[in-house]
Design a protein around this motif. Structure first.
Motif, PDB file in Angstrom:
ATOM      1  N   LEU A  10      43.027 -15.280 -56.334  1.00 13.15           N
ATOM      2  CA  LEU A  10      43.743 -16.416 -56.624  1.00 13.15           C
ATOM      3  C   LEU A  10      44.175 -16.170 -57.934  1.00 13.15           C
ATOM      4  N   ASP A  14      48.130 -20.780 -58.330  1.00 15.86           N
ATOM      5  CA  ASP A  14      47.881 -21.354 -57.086  1.00 15.86           C
ATOM      6  C   ASP A  14      47.229 -22.584 -57.187  1.00 15.86           C
ATOM      7  N   TRP A  18      45.447 -24.573 -53.881  1.00 20.58           N
ATOM      8  CA  TRP A  18      44.182 -24.218 -53.736  1.00 20.58           C
ATOM      9  C   TRP A  18      43.550 -25.674 -53.733  1.00 20.58           C
ATOM     10  N   GLY A  55      43.215 -15.887 -51.886  1.00 19.67           N
ATOM     11  CA  GLY A  55      44.141 -16.722 -51.445  1.00 19.67           C
ATOM     12  C   GLY A  55      44.877 -15.720 -50.266  1.00 19.67           C
ATOM     13  N   LYS A  57      48.497 -15.972 -48.264  1.00 21.33           N
ATOM     14  CA  LYS A  57      49.401 -16.516 -48.325  1.00 21.33           C
ATOM     15  C   LYS A  57      50.772 -15.761 -47.451  1.00 21.33           C
ATOM     16  N   LEU A  62      50.375 -20.576 -50.141  1.00 21.56           N
ATOM     17  CA  LEU A  62      49.086 -20.377 -49.961  1.00 21.56           C
ATOM     18  C   LEU A  62      48.598 -21.170 -48.936  1.00 21.56           C
TER      19      LEU A  62
END
Length: 147
Positions: A10, A14, A18, A55, A57, A62
């Motif tokens: 992350l 983000d 998130w 994360g 993507k 994301l």
């Protein structure tokens, strides 16, 4: 047709995406969380302060998160625990969860973890379909003691 899923640690940019996913995770498990707790968790994740975050993507968006940590046990110096895993509901069963689980497994191998494990609720059927493919249910039941 498969889509490219990019998994990486992350990053500061983000944060907003998130939080949408993290709030979805906490709502699914009916775990009330304050804005301050989200802010603290985010700071810890970015600093890798006892817990790390990845994360996933797709096309730069994301769509999944994983929070994990390493700890010792009486029987092993290093064990990896996948604490949180959540994917955008619209992208469930599309490989996002698997990609995150596998990326944490890479980190666990690098750190020399003797074991890599996670928990879920028994009613989480969608996740359990994936977990039954990538892991082994060992029959443990978790109890929490109120402090």
């Amino acid at each position: 047709m498969s889509v490219a899923i990019d998994v990486a640690p992350l990053r500061a940019e983000d944060r907003a995406a998130w939080e949408v996913l993290a709030r979805g995770y906490k709502a699914f498990y009916r775990s009330p969380t304050t804005d301050e707790e989200y802010a603290t968790a985010w700071k810890r994740l970015l600093a890798r302060d006892g817990v790390s975050g990845l994360g996933a993507k797709i096309n730069g968006q994301l769509v999944g998160i994983a929070h994990y940590l390493f700890h010792a046990s009486a029987w092993a110096q290093t064990v990896c625990y996948l604490q949180d895993l959540f994917t955008s509901p619209a992208l469930r069963s599309k490989g996002v969860g698997r990609a995150l689980i596998e990326a944490v497994a890479v980190e666990a191998r690098v750190r020399g973890a003797a074991r890599y494990y996670w928990l879920t609720q028994d009613h989480n059927a969608v996740a359990r379909r994936l977990y039954d493919k990538v892991g082994k249910h060992n029959g443990f039941i978790r109890y929490d003691f109120a402090l």
